[in-house]
Enzyme design. Structure first.
Site, PDB file in Angstrom:
ATOM      1  N   GLU A   1      -9.477   3.733   2.056  1.00 38.35           N
ATOM      2  CA  GLU A   1      -8.954   3.927   0.700  1.00 38.35           C
ATOM      3  C   GLU A   1      -7.920   2.876   0.317  1.00 38.35           C
ATOM      4  OE1 GLU A   1      -7.687   5.292   3.285  1.00 38.35           O
ATOM      5  OE2 GLU A   1      -5.556   4.944   2.978  1.00 38.35           O
TER       6      GLU A   1
ATOM      7  N   LYS B   1       0.848  -1.200   0.000  1.00 39.89           N
ATOM      8  CA  LYS B   1       0.000   0.000   0.000  1.00 39.89           C
ATOM      9  C   LYS B   1       0.880   1.246   0.000  1.00 39.89           C
ATOM     10  CE  LYS B   1      -3.255   2.534   3.007  1.00 39.89           C
ATOM     11  NZ  LYS B   1      -4.202   2.467   4.149  1.00 39.89           N
TER      12      LYS B   1
ATOM     13  N   ASP C   1     -12.130   6.979   3.873  1.00 43.40           N
ATOM     14  CA  ASP C   1     -10.936   6.674   4.669  1.00 43.40           C
ATOM     15  C   ASP C   1     -10.555   5.196   4.571  1.00 43.40           C
ATOM     16  OD1 ASP C   1      -8.813   7.210   6.300  1.00 43.40           O
ATOM     17  OD2 ASP C   1      -9.971   7.347   8.161  1.00 43.40           O
TER      18      ASP C   1
ATOM     19  N   ASP D   1       1.622   6.072   5.748  1.00 41.52           N
ATOM     20  CA  ASP D   1       0.612   5.157   5.208  1.00 41.52           C
ATOM     21  C   ASP D   1       1.081   4.482   3.905  1.00 41.52           C
ATOM     22  OD1 ASP D   1      -1.804   3.933   5.757  1.00 41.52           O
ATOM     23  OD2 ASP D   1      -2.997   5.363   4.605  1.00 41.52           O
TER      24      ASP D   1
ATOM     25  N   LYS E   1     -10.095  12.453   8.705  1.00 44.77           N
ATOM     26  CA  LYS E   1      -9.645  11.962  10.014  1.00 44.77           C
ATOM     27  C   LYS E   1      -9.587  13.111  11.020  1.00 44.77           C
ATOM     28  CE  LYS E   1      -6.547   8.254   8.419  1.00 44.77           C
ATOM     29  NZ  LYS E   1      -7.228   7.128   9.083  1.00 44.77           N
TER      30      LYS E   1
ATOM     31  N   ARG F   1      -7.803  -0.322   0.705  1.00 47.00           N
ATOM     32  CA  ARG F   1      -8.338  -1.521   0.048  1.00 47.00           C
ATOM     33  C   ARG F   1      -8.773  -1.232  -1.388  1.00 47.00           C
ATOM     34  NH1 ARG F   1     -12.512  -2.302   4.845  1.00 47.00           N
ATOM     35  NH2 ARG F   1     -10.719  -1.348   5.860  1.00 47.00           N
TER      36      ARG F   1
HETATM   37  N1  BES Z   1      -4.374   4.227   7.004  1.00 49.04           N
HETATM   38  C1  BES Z   1      -5.526   3.902   7.765  1.00 49.04           C
HETATM   39  C2  BES Z   1      -5.277   2.830   8.821  1.00 49.04           C
HETATM   40  C3  BES Z   1      -4.324   3.190   9.939  1.00 49.04           C
HETATM   41  C4  BES Z   1      -4.789   3.725  11.115  1.00 49.04           C
HETATM   42  C5  BES Z   1      -2.979   2.921   9.814  1.00 49.04           C
HETATM   43  C6  BES Z   1      -3.928   4.019  12.143  1.00 49.04           C
HETATM   44  C7  BES Z   1      -2.109   3.210  10.844  1.00 49.04           C
HETATM   45  C8  BES Z   1      -2.583   3.764  12.003  1.00 49.04           C
HETATM   46  C9  BES Z   1      -6.636   3.376   6.852  1.00 49.04           C
HETATM   47  O1  BES Z   1      -6.668   3.904   5.573  1.00 49.04           O
HETATM   48  C10 BES Z   1      -7.930   3.739   7.502  1.00 49.04           C
HETATM   49  O2  BES Z   1      -8.167   4.882   7.718  1.00 49.04           O
HETATM   50  N2  BES Z   1      -8.731   2.723   7.820  1.00 49.04           N
HETATM   51  C11 BES Z   1      -9.992   2.926   8.454  1.00 49.04           C
HETATM   52  C12 BES Z   1     -10.957   1.899   7.912  1.00 49.04           C
HETATM   53  C13 BES Z   1     -12.367   2.133   8.312  1.00 49.04           C
HETATM   54  C14 BES Z   1     -12.900   3.425   7.714  1.00 49.04           C
HETATM   55  C15 BES Z   1     -13.198   0.955   7.865  1.00 49.04           C
HETATM   56  C16 BES Z   1      -9.795   2.744   9.960  1.00 49.04           C
HETATM   57  O3  BES Z   1      -8.975   1.941  10.387  1.00 49.04           O
HETATM   58  O4  BES Z   1     -10.451   3.461  10.703  1.00 49.04           O
HETATM   59 ZN    ZN Z   2      -4.804   4.537   4.833  1.00 50.90          ZN
HETATM   60 ZN    ZN Z   3      -7.721   5.747   5.469  1.00 51.98          ZN
END
Ligand code: BES
Ligand code: ZN
Ligand code: ZN
Length: 508
Positions: free
Chosen positions: A352, A268, A350, A291, A280, A354
């Site tokens: 994104e 990723k 968010d 990320d 966020k 996947r």
């Molecule tokens: N990049 C984030 C995940 C993340 C969070 C990585 C904290 C490292 C530290 C990812 O893109 C994300 O925001 N995922 C969401 C998914 C949700 C919206 C289903 C999450 O984890 O809240």
């Molecule tokens: Zn992310």
């Molecule tokens: Zn995200």
């Protein structure tokens, strides 16, 4: 930094400090002290030993007439693991570094029971942990503050036992491979720590092209126009809200025969994840420059695998985007057609990672892969599930997963498995498209990330490693720094190294 093995005599070592690892067992502790006294012709004062008993986490600095001596505790010999050796080594070299010295002599741990395979593992572990412990990201300080920079320029490994000379080939090989893997991990850390105004999709692609010109792998970059032509809409849609255009990086290492199926690694590459329209919270958002940690790990593995000269074919795929809110952003409710033609309802911008991985995993099938392994900072839920001590692994092939768990245990870049049972499938069903990018509740957040990706991998053996818990840290630990850690590099390099070894022993 230089690391070498001095196999002849400790007298030849020209160093500013000596670092010895000590067991807590009374007899072994006393023996070690006797050896040190003899070797360095000094007496270790009783009072220093009031503060140091060889326990795990204990490190002490002692001054003799002429030398600095650092002792680092291993705990009881019966509980010894490679990880304890790594941690004791890391604490010792960091102590030495805090003295601002340039050269350190580091004792290779040796108890008489270790055989030659283990000696190679021990010297590799000590080399890697020294390199990782001394990592610093200091390039943006205009004044070089002493505490922020690394002073140590040379580490000389040595042994108090002459008998170790018979293992010098193994030790030298451990040092060489350890330096390759340690430096590759630090490269991934550098990429992660670079701010997003420096590393964005185009500059990351340029960096990898430049790096490949000095290495034994090749790189091809797909730009926005090419991505549009082939229908990589997951990547393009996520990138839409940003001024920075998407890139798709393809790395190729051909260490195997031409007709051999490749090991495909996917990372990723979100160079900054603001969350997009589903933005966020401000607190902690700066860390979202890491990320692209999965992509950085893929670059690190390519550096390592090519320098190790493994006899395998490896392909790396890094979809790179910046996820930003803006007038042109993709939005909750949008429907996207992925590279393989499947439609995705965007519920949350968010989620994104996947979306870009859906394209990359579908694209992987063009290579008829032996296996596909993806690394991604995919879900915050994985940190809740397991804490920052391991990454989470899921997939469709238990033997591949087992091999990765084993490589994780060997390197301590660990993974632990969660299930991808069919029961979870309905949780990402959509009312408008083939699949939705989030669950309807907050249940099983990390698994649903895996379930989503599973729909795009097709029939190939595949493992998904969610490195969100390990790729970035908010505090340092023995050899892991604050911020980007380069997690995944040691894990996947070891996995490929094991495959390479199995294959070559099967041939012989
Ligand atoms: N990049 C984030 C995940 C993340 C969070 C990585 C904290 C490292 C530290 C990812 O893109 C994300 O925001 N995922 C969401 C998914 C949700 C919206 C289903 C999450 O984890 O809240
Ligand atoms: Zn992310
Ligand atoms: Zn995200």
């Amino acid at each position: 930094m230089k690391i070498k093995f001095e196999k002849t005599s400790i007298k030849k070592i020209n160093s500013d400090a000596y670092l010895f690892l000590c067991f807590e067992d009374k007899k072994l502790f006393q023996e070690e002290l006797n050896i040190i006294s003899n070797l360095l012709k000094c007496k270790i004062s009783k009072v220093s030993l009031e503060d140091f008993k060889g326990k795990e986490n204990q490190t002490v600095l002692i001054y003799s007439e002429k030398q600095r001596i650092i002792l680092s505790g291993l705990g009881l010999s019966k509980d010894l693991t490679l990880e304890k050796i790594r941690r004791a080594t890391a604490r010792g070299v960091k102590k030495a570094n805090s003295l601002r010295i340039k050269r350190i002599a580091l004792e290779i741990l040796q108890d008489q029971t270790l055989d030659k395979v283990e000696m190679e593992d021990v010297s590799r572990a000590q080399t890697i942990s020294s390199i990782l412990a001394l990592y610093n990201f200091d390039k943006y300080y205009t004044k070089k503050q002493s505490k922020e920079t690394t002073s140590i320029k040379e580490i000389i490994l040595f042994s108090q036992y002459n008998s170790l000379a018979k293992y010098s080939k193994e030790i030298e090989s451990g040092i060489k491979t350890g330096a390759i893997i340690g430096n590759a991990t630090n490269l991934a850390r550098d990429l992660g720590n670079e701010p997003s105004n420096i590393i964005y999709p185009e500059s990351l692609a340029d960096f990898v092209v430049e790096k490949s010109s000095k290495s034994k792998y090749s790189v091809e970059i797909l730009d926005k126009k090419q991505l549009t032509e082939i229908g990589m809409n997951g990547v393009l849609e996520v990138a839409k809200g940003s001024k920075r255009e998407a890139r798709f990086i393809i790395l190729k290492y051909s260490g195997g025969a031409e007709n051999e199926k490749p090991y495909v690694l996917v990372g990723k590459g979100v160079t900054f994840d603001s969350g997009g329209i589903s933005i966020k919270p401000a607190a902690g958002m700066a860390l979202m420059k890491v990320d692209m940690g999965g992509g950085a790990a893929v670059v690190g593995v390519f550096e390592a695998v090519s320098k190790l000269g493994l006899n395998l074919n490896v392909i790396g795929l890094i979809p790179c985007v910046e996820n930003m809110p803006g007038g042109n952003s993709f939005k909750p409710g949008d429907v996207i057609k992925a590279y393989n033609g499947m439609t995705i309802e965007v519920d949350n911008t968010d989620a994104e990672g996947r979306l870009i991985l859906a394209d990359a995993l579908s694209y992987a099938s063009n290579y008829n892969p032996e296996v596909v392994i993806d690394m991604a900072t995919l879900t915050g839920a994985s940190i809740i599930a397991i804490g920052n001590v391991a990454s989470i692994i899921m997939g469709n092939d238990q033997s591949l997963i087992n091999d990765l768990i084993k490589a994780g245990m060997q390197t301590h870049d660990r993974v632990w498995q969660l299930p991808l049972w069919d029961d979870y499938d309905k949780m990402i069903d959509s009312e408008i498209a083939d699949v939705r990018n989030t669950g309807k509740t907050r249940q099983a957040g990390t698994i649903l990330g895996g379930m989503f990706l599973k729909r795009f991998i097709g029939k190939f053996p595949w493992a998904h490693i969610d490195i969100a818990a390990t790729a970035m840290r908010d505090s340092e630990s023995d050899y892991d720094p604050k911020n980007a850690t380069g997690s995944g590099v040691r894990l996947v390099t070891q996995f490929l190294k094991n495959v390479d070894m199995m294959r070559s022993s099967a041939k012989n």
